[in-house]
Design an enzyme around this catalytic site. Structure first.
Site, short mmCIF file in Angstrom:
data_model
loop_
_atom_site.label_atom_id
_atom_site.label_comp_id
_atom_site.label_asym_id
_atom_site.label_seq_id
_atom_site.Cartn_x
_atom_site.Cartn_y
_atom_site.Cartn_z
N GLY A 15 46.84 50.71 60.71
CA GLY A 15 45.51 51.23 61.02
C GLY A 15 45.26 51.34 62.51
O GLY A 15 46.16 51.14 63.33
N ASP A 38 51.74 47.02 55.54
CA ASP A 38 50.61 47.88 55.18
C ASP A 38 50.84 48.38 53.75
O ASP A 38 51.98 48.34 53.24
CB ASP A 38 50.51 49.08 56.15
CG ASP A 38 49.13 49.72 56.15
OD1 ASP A 38 48.37 49.51 57.11
OD2 ASP A 38 48.78 50.42 55.17
N TYR A 146 30.17 47.60 53.21
CA TYR A 146 31.09 47.07 54.23
C TYR A 146 30.52 45.79 54.85
O TYR A 146 31.21 44.75 54.92
CB TYR A 146 31.29 48.13 55.32
CG TYR A 146 32.16 47.71 56.47
CD1 TYR A 146 33.51 47.51 56.31
CD2 TYR A 146 31.61 47.53 57.75
CE1 TYR A 146 34.32 47.14 57.38
CE2 TYR A 146 32.41 47.17 58.83
CZ TYR A 146 33.76 46.98 58.63
OH TYR A 146 34.55 46.62 59.69
N ILE A 176 35.52 50.09 67.83
CA ILE A 176 36.68 50.05 68.72
C ILE A 176 37.07 51.47 69.15
O ILE A 176 37.23 52.36 68.30
CB ILE A 176 37.89 49.36 68.04
CG1 ILE A 176 37.51 47.97 67.52
CG2 ILE A 176 39.07 49.28 69.00
CD1 ILE A 176 37.05 46.99 68.56
#
Ligand code: NAD
Ligand code: SER
Length: 324
Positions: A15, A38, A146, A176
């Site tokens: 990711g 992953d 979330y 980010i």
């Protein structure tokens, strides 16, 4: 744990964060000591070219346990998750991946004596949280799936620390900003997309309102936080759920103005996505990160000006290189 004796498992390594954090951890602890995993195959060889890469589904405790035992892992960076916008489209699946994935990691950590890094988020706050200078300990009533999974995750980390003595450590990452892997479907993704479009098209259509304040962080600071909190003296950590960390906060309009200092003709317009706007409106304008500064010496290096300059310089070189 001695820093020399660290053997690390990273979940969700392909990711946005894992693509860079894996390399940073390999540089620090040795390529052979950082196992990247992953759900997806590493088709481009991004991580398998410098060390071990393995497919791993965090919904399988057995798969996690097998890798931890095989490589004698003693620290897990658990990055695998579904981010805010994709979670809102598939809330049931997001609950499953974000909650059961973490539960499985904590169980394996408990049985194999591993420390755990948990990346929480500004998403753990909600509309009733104080928006300006959001304290470390405050009202947490998130309204997105979330945020609910990240808040429950924080509490679960705290529980495993207090009940079983698992060495859990976490930070509440802001949005980010980075230039290697594209973001995976979050509310803060505009702050990355804007740079690509500024250089490639000279304009950007933003899905958040022009005056939406959000905490953001440049990837080098995010990686520094993830490494430093794991290396900190555990005796000094008052919080085992997650620490607020901050470095810059701005609106889309302010970011566009910063980009215009380098690309004078850059234009921005707005087509607001109501789902992501509602989420953004429920998140802090800026957090108070004094607890992280006091307990483990957190201090960021990048503000909006330094981040913008670096993002544009790195991406410009890459785009020019591709065009040659
Ligand atoms: P991302 O969406 O870019 O990457 C997540 C990775 O997890 C993907 O590569 C995906 O294939 C993998 N994954 C999904 N389901 C999986 C499963 N069942 N098993 C194994 N892997 C699986 O996310 P990211 O931006 O790199 O974020 C990493 C972590 O940091 C997440 O927990 C996220 O919530 C947190 N975080 C990110 C941000 C941000 O702005 N990027 C901010 C706050 C917190
Ligand atoms: N960047 C993340 C998101 O928008 C915040 O956790 O989902």
């Amino acid at each position: 744990m001695s820093d020399k004796g660290r053997t690390i498992l990273i979940t969700g390594a392909l990711g946005q964060i894992g693509s860079e954090l894996t390399i940073a951890l390999r540089d620090r602890y040795g390529n052979e000591n950082v196992i990247a995993t992953d759900l997806r195959e590493d088709e481009e060889g991004r991580l398998s070219s410098s060390g071990t890469f393995s497919k791993l589904d965090v919904l399988s405790t057995e798969e996690i346990d097998t890798i931890v035992k095989k490589f004698r892992v003693n620290a897990i960076y658990h990055l695998a998750a579904m981010l805010s916008a994709v979670a809102e489209k598939a809330p049931e699946k997001a609950w499953h991946v974000n909650m059961n994935g973490l539960f499985n990691v904590l169980e394996v950590a408990r049985e194999n004596d591993c420390s755990v890094f948990f990346p929480s988020s500004i998403g753990v706050f909600g509309p009733s949280t104080p928006m300006d200078g959001t304290p470390q300990v405050t009202i947490q009533r998130p309204e997105s799936m979330y945020g609910i999974t990240k808040l429950a995750g924080e509490l679960l980390c705290n529980y495993y620390h207090d009940k079983y003595g698992v060495d859990t450590r976490g930070v509440r990452f802001p949005g980010i900003i980075s230039n290697v892997a594209r973001p995976g479907g979050g509310t803060t993704d505009y702050a990355v997309e804007i740079f690509y479009d500024a250089l490639e098209k000279g304009r950007y259509t933003c899905f958040l309102r022009s005056d939406t304040y959000l905490d953001m962080m440049y990837m080098p600071d995010a990686m520094k936080a993830a490494i430093e909190i794991m290396e900190a003296d555990g005796e000094h950590l008052r919080f085992r759920n997650a620490y607020n960390i901050a470095s810059m906060s701005f609106t889309p309009e302010e970011l566009a103005a910063e980009i215009r200092k380098h690309i004078p003709g850059f234009a921005i317009d707005y087509e607001v996505d109501p789902v992501r706007q509602k989420i953004a409106d429920s998140w802090p304008n800026y957090m108070d990160d004094s607890a992280a500064r006091e307990d483990w010496g957190w201090k960021p290096d990048y503000d909006i000006a330094a981040m913008t300059e670096d993002m544009l310089s790195v991406l410009r070189k890459r785009i020019d290189g591709d065009a040659d």
